[in-house]
Enzyme design. Structure first.
Site, short mmCIF file in Angstrom:
data_model
loop_
_atom_site.label_atom_id
_atom_site.label_comp_id
_atom_site.label_asym_id
_atom_site.label_seq_id
_atom_site.Cartn_x
_atom_site.Cartn_y
_atom_site.Cartn_z
CE LYS A 8 -19.65 38.99 29.49
NZ LYS A 8 -18.69 39.04 30.64
CE1 TYR A 48 -21.91 36.53 34.40
CE2 TYR A 48 -23.39 38.39 34.12
CZ TYR A 48 -22.41 37.55 33.62
OH TYR A 48 -21.93 37.72 32.35
CG PHE A 56 -15.95 40.26 39.73
CD1 PHE A 56 -16.99 39.64 39.07
CD2 PHE A 56 -14.93 39.47 40.26
CE1 PHE A 56 -17.03 38.26 38.92
CE2 PHE A 56 -14.96 38.08 40.12
CZ PHE A 56 -16.02 37.48 39.45
NE ARG A 84 -14.95 29.05 29.50
CZ ARG A 84 -15.25 29.99 30.39
NH1 ARG A 84 -16.40 30.64 30.32
NH2 ARG A 84 -14.40 30.31 31.33
CB THR A 90 -11.63 36.21 32.32
OG1 THR A 90 -12.18 34.91 32.50
CG2 THR A 90 -12.59 37.24 32.90
NE ARG A 101 -14.30 36.81 27.45
CZ ARG A 101 -14.56 35.90 28.36
NH1 ARG A 101 -13.65 35.00 28.70
NH2 ARG A 101 -15.74 35.87 28.95
CG ASN A 111 -15.26 39.65 29.56
OD1 ASN A 111 -16.46 39.90 29.45
ND2 ASN A 111 -14.81 38.63 30.27
CG HIS A 114 -21.36 34.43 29.65
ND1 HIS A 114 -20.78 34.24 30.88
CD2 HIS A 114 -22.21 33.40 29.47
CE1 HIS A 114 -21.27 33.13 31.42
NE2 HIS A 114 -22.14 32.60 30.58
CD GLU A 125 -24.26 30.08 31.87
OE1 GLU A 125 -23.79 30.19 30.71
OE2 GLU A 125 -23.58 30.30 32.90
P1 CMP Z 1 -18.22 35.99 32.19
O1 CMP Z 1 -17.68 34.93 31.30
O2 CMP Z 1 -19.45 36.68 31.76
O3 CMP Z 1 -18.47 35.43 33.67
C1 CMP Z 1 -18.32 36.18 34.82
C2 CMP Z 1 -17.81 37.55 34.53
O4 CMP Z 1 -17.29 38.25 35.66
C3 CMP Z 1 -16.63 37.46 33.60
O5 CMP Z 1 -17.07 37.12 32.33
C4 CMP Z 1 -16.03 38.85 33.72
O6 CMP Z 1 -16.68 39.79 32.89
C5 CMP Z 1 -16.34 39.17 35.17
N1 CMP Z 1 -15.13 39.01 35.95
C6 CMP Z 1 -14.50 37.88 36.28
N2 CMP Z 1 -13.42 38.14 37.03
C7 CMP Z 1 -13.36 39.48 37.16
C8 CMP Z 1 -12.49 40.34 37.82
N3 CMP Z 1 -11.44 39.88 38.50
N4 CMP Z 1 -12.74 41.65 37.73
C9 CMP Z 1 -13.81 42.10 37.05
N5 CMP Z 1 -14.70 41.32 36.40
C10 CMP Z 1 -14.46 40.01 36.45
#
Ligand code: CMP
Length: 136
Positions: A8, A48, A56, A84, A90, A101, A111, A114, A125
Protein backbone atom coordinates in the site's frame (compact mmCIF):
# COMPACT_ATOMS: atom_id res chain seq x y z
CA UNK A 1 -2.38 -21.35 -6.52
CA UNK A 2 -2.31 -17.56 -6.89
CA UNK A 3 -3.26 -14.75 -4.57
CA UNK A 4 -3.14 -10.97 -4.77
CA UNK A 5 -1.08 -8.69 -2.56
CA UNK A 6 -0.93 -4.91 -2.71
CA UNK A 7 1.94 -3.10 -1.05
CA UNK A 8 0.00 0.00 0.00
CA UNK A 9 1.00 3.66 -0.43
CA UNK A 10 2.22 4.04 3.19
CA UNK A 11 4.78 1.25 2.78
CA UNK A 12 5.83 2.28 -0.75
CA UNK A 13 6.30 5.92 0.33
CA UNK A 14 8.25 4.87 3.43
CA UNK A 15 10.66 2.82 1.28
CA UNK A 16 9.62 -0.59 2.62
CA UNK A 17 8.81 -2.17 -0.77
CA UNK A 18 12.08 -4.08 -1.18
CA UNK A 19 12.05 -5.45 2.37
CA UNK A 20 8.45 -6.62 2.00
CA UNK A 21 9.20 -8.35 -1.31
CA UNK A 22 12.23 -10.06 0.28
CA UNK A 23 9.99 -11.19 3.17
CA UNK A 24 7.43 -12.63 0.71
CA UNK A 25 10.09 -14.45 -1.30
CA UNK A 26 11.62 -15.87 1.89
CA UNK A 27 8.15 -17.29 2.65
CA UNK A 28 8.20 -19.17 -0.65
CA UNK A 29 6.02 -16.88 -2.75
CA UNK A 30 6.95 -16.50 -6.40
CA UNK A 31 6.08 -13.22 -8.10
CA UNK A 32 4.05 -14.08 -11.22
CA UNK A 33 3.03 -10.51 -12.08
CA UNK A 34 3.80 -7.07 -10.65
CA UNK A 35 2.73 -3.53 -11.45
CA UNK A 36 3.22 -0.20 -9.73
CA UNK A 37 -0.19 1.44 -9.87
CA UNK A 38 -1.63 4.85 -9.08
CA UNK A 39 -5.23 3.93 -8.33
CA UNK A 40 -7.89 6.36 -9.47
CA UNK A 41 -10.83 7.01 -7.16
CA UNK A 42 -13.07 4.97 -9.46
CA UNK A 43 -10.72 1.96 -9.51
CA UNK A 44 -10.19 2.06 -5.72
CA UNK A 45 -13.96 2.21 -5.15
CA UNK A 46 -14.44 -0.74 -7.48
CA UNK A 47 -11.71 -2.78 -5.76
CA UNK A 48 -13.14 -2.15 -2.27
CA UNK A 49 -16.79 -2.36 -3.35
CA UNK A 50 -17.60 -4.93 -0.60
CA UNK A 51 -16.69 -2.28 2.00
CA UNK A 52 -18.82 0.47 0.39
CA UNK A 53 -21.22 0.73 3.35
CA UNK A 54 -18.48 0.67 6.02
CA UNK A 55 -17.59 3.85 7.88
CA UNK A 56 -13.94 3.50 6.83
CA UNK A 57 -14.74 3.22 3.09
CA UNK A 58 -14.20 6.89 2.15
CA UNK A 59 -10.91 7.32 4.09
CA UNK A 60 -9.74 3.95 2.74
CA UNK A 61 -10.31 5.09 -0.86
CA UNK A 62 -8.59 8.42 -0.16
CA UNK A 63 -5.60 6.63 1.34
CA UNK A 64 -5.34 4.04 -1.46
CA UNK A 65 -5.33 6.83 -4.08
CA UNK A 66 -2.79 8.95 -2.16
CA UNK A 67 0.31 7.53 -3.84
CA UNK A 68 1.76 4.61 -5.75
CA UNK A 69 0.98 1.04 -4.68
CA UNK A 70 2.52 -2.22 -5.89
CA UNK A 71 0.11 -4.95 -7.03
CA UNK A 72 1.58 -8.47 -6.95
CA UNK A 73 0.20 -11.79 -8.14
CA UNK A 74 1.88 -14.34 -5.88
CA UNK A 75 2.10 -18.10 -6.33
CA UNK A 76 2.61 -20.70 -3.63
CA UNK A 77 0.97 -23.77 -2.18
CA UNK A 78 -1.94 -22.57 0.02
CA UNK A 79 -1.14 -19.06 -1.20
CA UNK A 80 -4.29 -17.37 0.15
CA UNK A 81 -4.15 -18.66 3.72
CA UNK A 82 -0.36 -18.53 3.96
CA UNK A 83 -0.23 -14.91 2.82
CA UNK A 84 -2.90 -13.97 5.40
CA UNK A 85 -0.70 -15.57 8.10
CA UNK A 86 2.43 -13.79 6.88
CA UNK A 87 0.85 -10.33 6.78
CA UNK A 88 -0.81 -10.55 10.23
CA UNK A 89 -3.96 -8.94 11.63
CA UNK A 90 -5.53 -5.83 10.06
CA UNK A 91 -4.56 -3.77 13.10
CA UNK A 92 -0.75 -3.86 13.46
CA UNK A 93 -1.12 -3.57 17.23
CA UNK A 94 -2.90 -6.97 17.17
CA UNK A 95 -0.57 -8.55 14.57
CA UNK A 96 1.86 -11.22 15.74
CA UNK A 97 5.55 -10.33 16.04
CA UNK A 98 7.42 -10.93 12.79
CA UNK A 99 4.40 -10.39 10.55
CA UNK A 100 4.61 -7.79 7.79
CA UNK A 101 2.00 -5.52 9.36
CA UNK A 102 3.64 -5.73 12.78
CA UNK A 103 6.96 -4.80 11.18
CA UNK A 104 5.86 -2.08 8.74
CA UNK A 105 2.27 -0.89 9.32
CA UNK A 106 1.33 2.31 11.09
CA UNK A 107 -2.39 1.80 11.83
CA UNK A 108 -5.49 -0.22 10.92
CA UNK A 109 -5.89 1.88 7.80
CA UNK A 110 -2.27 2.58 6.89
CA UNK A 111 -1.49 -1.10 7.25
CA UNK A 112 1.25 -1.63 4.63
CA UNK A 113 -0.21 -4.53 2.66
CA UNK A 114 -3.45 -6.04 1.36
CA UNK A 115 -4.00 -9.75 0.78
CA UNK A 116 -6.99 -11.55 -0.74
CA UNK A 117 -9.10 -13.18 1.98
CA UNK A 118 -10.50 -16.20 0.09
CA UNK A 119 -9.74 -18.21 -3.07
CA UNK A 120 -12.77 -16.65 -4.83
CA UNK A 121 -11.63 -13.14 -3.97
CA UNK A 122 -8.07 -14.02 -4.98
CA UNK A 123 -9.30 -14.96 -8.47
CA UNK A 124 -11.35 -11.76 -8.73
CA UNK A 125 -8.56 -9.55 -7.38
CA UNK A 126 -5.77 -11.06 -9.51
CA UNK A 127 -7.83 -10.48 -12.65
CA UNK A 128 -8.75 -6.95 -11.46
CA UNK A 129 -5.08 -5.96 -11.75
CA UNK A 130 -3.84 -8.54 -14.24
CA UNK A 131 -6.71 -9.20 -16.67
CA UNK A 132 -4.41 -10.78 -19.23
CA UNK A 133 -3.10 -13.32 -16.75
CA UNK A 134 -5.94 -15.78 -17.33
CA UNK A 135 -7.78 -18.02 -14.90
CA UNK A 136 -6.08 -18.64 -11.58
P1 CMP B 1 -7.32 -4.56 3.44
O1 CMP B 1 -6.73 -5.90 3.70
O2 CMP B 1 -6.77 -3.79 2.31
O3 CMP B 1 -8.91 -4.65 3.25
C1 CMP B 1 -9.79 -3.66 3.64
C2 CMP B 1 -9.10 -2.54 4.35
O4 CMP B 1 -9.96 -1.68 5.09
C3 CMP B 1 -8.17 -3.10 5.39
O5 CMP B 1 -7.08 -3.68 4.78
C4 CMP B 1 -7.88 -1.87 6.23
O6 CMP B 1 -6.85 -1.09 5.67
C5 CMP B 1 -9.19 -1.13 6.13
N1 CMP B 1 -9.92 -1.31 7.37
C6 CMP B 1 -10.53 -2.40 7.82
N2 CMP B 1 -11.12 -2.16 9.00
C7 CMP B 1 -10.86 -0.88 9.30
C8 CMP B 1 -11.21 -0.06 10.37
N3 CMP B 1 -11.95 -0.51 11.38
N4 CMP B 1 -10.77 1.21 10.34
C9 CMP B 1 -10.04 1.65 9.30
N5 CMP B 1 -9.68 0.92 8.23
C10 CMP B 1 -10.09 -0.35 8.24
Amino acid sequence: MLTLAIIKPDAVTAGHTGKIIAHLEAEGFRIRAAEMVNLTQERAEQFYDVHRERPFFRPLVTFMTSGPALALALERENAVSHLRDVIGATDPAQAKPGTIRRLYAQSKERNAIHASDSPDNAAREVSFFFPLYGPT
